[in-house]
Design a protein around this motif. Structure first.
Motif, PDB file in Angstrom:
ATOM      1  N   VAL A  59       0.844  -1.208  -0.014  1.00 10.96           N
ATOM      2  CA  VAL A  59       0.150   0.051   0.045  1.00 10.96           C
ATOM      3  C   VAL A  59       1.079   1.072  -0.048  1.00 10.96           C
ATOM      4  O   VAL A  59       0.482   2.214  -0.808  1.00 10.96           O
ATOM      5  CB  VAL A  59      -0.941  -0.190   1.305  1.00 10.96           C
ATOM      6  CG1 VAL A  59      -1.657   1.281   1.069  1.00 10.96           C
ATOM      7  CG2 VAL A  59      -1.983  -1.181   0.885  1.00 10.96           C
ATOM      8  N   GLN A  60       2.020   1.100   1.012  1.00 12.27           N
ATOM      9  CA  GLN A  60       2.727   2.426   0.959  1.00 12.27           C
ATOM     10  C   GLN A  60       3.245   2.740  -0.327  1.00 12.27           C
ATOM     11  O   GLN A  60       3.613   3.856  -0.766  1.00 12.27           O
ATOM     12  CB  GLN A  60       3.746   2.337   2.019  1.00 12.27           C
ATOM     13  CG  GLN A  60       4.768   1.221   2.029  1.00 12.27           C
ATOM     14  CD  GLN A  60       4.386   0.227   2.681  1.00 12.27           C
ATOM     15  OE1 GLN A  60       3.177  -0.229   2.820  1.00 12.27           O
ATOM     16  NE2 GLN A  60       5.170  -0.671   3.402  1.00 12.27           N
ATOM     17  N   ASP A  61       3.564   1.768  -1.033  1.00 13.40           N
ATOM     18  CA  ASP A  61       4.558   1.917  -2.267  1.00 13.40           C
ATOM     19  C   ASP A  61       3.549   2.441  -3.518  1.00 13.40           C
ATOM     20  O   ASP A  61       3.834   3.181  -4.322  1.00 13.40           O
ATOM     21  CB  ASP A  61       5.024   0.529  -2.892  1.00 13.40           C
ATOM     22  CG  ASP A  61       6.229   0.002  -1.773  1.00 13.40           C
ATOM     23  OD1 ASP A  61       6.790   0.840  -0.946  1.00 13.40           O
ATOM     24  OD2 ASP A  61       6.675  -1.135  -2.030  1.00 13.40           O
ATOM     25  N   VAL A  62       2.324   1.956  -3.409  1.00 15.42           N
ATOM     26  CA  VAL A  62       1.297   2.136  -4.451  1.00 15.42           C
ATOM     27  C   VAL A  62       0.847   3.891  -4.308  1.00 15.42           C
ATOM     28  O   VAL A  62       1.020   4.371  -5.073  1.00 15.42           O
ATOM     29  CB  VAL A  62       0.348   1.498  -4.313  1.00 15.42           C
ATOM     30  CG1 VAL A  62      -1.233   2.004  -5.012  1.00 15.42           C
ATOM     31  CG2 VAL A  62       0.489  -0.062  -4.917  1.00 15.42           C
ATOM     32  N   ILE A  63       0.635   4.192  -2.754  1.00 13.71           N
ATOM     33  CA  ILE A  63       0.381   5.664  -2.617  1.00 13.71           C
ATOM     34  C   ILE A  63       1.621   6.416  -2.940  1.00 13.71           C
ATOM     35  O   ILE A  63       1.596   7.378  -3.471  1.00 13.71           O
ATOM     36  CB  ILE A  63      -0.011   5.565  -1.196  1.00 13.71           C
ATOM     37  CG1 ILE A  63      -1.178   4.929  -0.983  1.00 13.71           C
ATOM     38  CG2 ILE A  63      -0.126   7.049  -0.665  1.00 13.71           C
ATOM     39  CD1 ILE A  63      -1.660   4.949   0.734  1.00 13.71           C
ATOM     40  N   ALA A  64       2.745   5.985  -2.561  1.00 16.73           N
ATOM     41  CA  ALA A  64       3.993   6.934  -2.936  1.00 16.73           C
ATOM     42  C   ALA A  64       4.224   7.200  -4.379  1.00 16.73           C
ATOM     43  O   ALA A  64       4.860   8.292  -4.822  1.00 16.73           O
ATOM     44  CB  ALA A  64       5.308   6.140  -2.206  1.00 16.73           C
ATOM     45  N   ALA A  65       3.548   6.388  -5.129  1.00 19.51           N
ATOM     46  CA  ALA A  65       3.705   6.390  -6.726  1.00 19.51           C
ATOM     47  C   ALA A  65       3.052   7.411  -7.137  1.00 19.51           C
ATOM     48  O   ALA A  65       3.054   8.186  -8.359  1.00 19.51           O
ATOM     49  CB  ALA A  65       3.235   5.185  -7.423  1.00 19.51           C
ATOM     50  N   PHE A  66       1.963   7.925  -6.426  1.00 19.01           N
ATOM     51  CA  PHE A  66       1.087   9.127  -6.956  1.00 19.01           C
ATOM     52  C   PHE A  66       1.507  10.178  -6.727  1.00 19.01           C
ATOM     53  O   PHE A  66       1.898  11.132  -6.131  1.00 19.01           O
ATOM     54  CB  PHE A  66      -0.327   8.968  -6.184  1.00 19.01           C
ATOM     55  CG  PHE A  66      -0.956   7.806  -7.038  1.00 19.01           C
ATOM     56  CD1 PHE A  66      -1.659   8.111  -8.255  1.00 19.01           C
ATOM     57  CD2 PHE A  66      -1.259   6.595  -6.410  1.00 19.01           C
ATOM     58  CE1 PHE A  66      -2.182   6.935  -9.085  1.00 19.01           C
ATOM     59  CE2 PHE A  66      -1.855   5.617  -6.964  1.00 19.01           C
ATOM     60  CZ  PHE A  66      -2.458   5.585  -8.160  1.00 19.01           C
TER      61      PHE A  66
END
Length: 95
Positions: A88-95
């Motif tokens: 989740v933290q990686d997906v959010i950081a990609a935005f």
């Protein structure tokens, strides 16, 4: 890359329907899956059974092809849905 795999089989193809001798063979082969996966550079983080003839796995692999070969080699006749996933933290950081 991480992948979430949903595996579904029919009641007819359920390992629970196998004779005790065939179940023993099935589970002996299933226990060796982790070794096979490592040889294909696949890390099986978990594989769980759910209700309704459904199993789930979280696997890590460099290539979809090796992942496809790994699951195709399973003894049980079933359908697969393979989806790439991320923390989740990686997906959010990609935005």
């Amino acid at each position: 890359m991480l992948f979430h795999v949903t595996m579904t089989h029919s009641p007819k193809n359920c390992p629970a329907q196998l004779s005790p001798t065939e179940q023993k063979k099935f589970f002996t082969k299933a226990e060796k899956m982790q070794q096979v996966a490592k040889g294909m550079k696949i890390n099986v983080h978990f594989m769980l059974a759910g209700v309704g003839h459904t199993m789930y796995a979280l696997v890590e692999a460099d290539s979809f092809d090796s992942l496809n070969m790994f699951f195709t080699g399973m003894e049980i006749k079933q359908d697969y849905q393979i989806e790439p996933v991320g923390k989740v933290q990686d997906v959010i950081a990609a935005f």
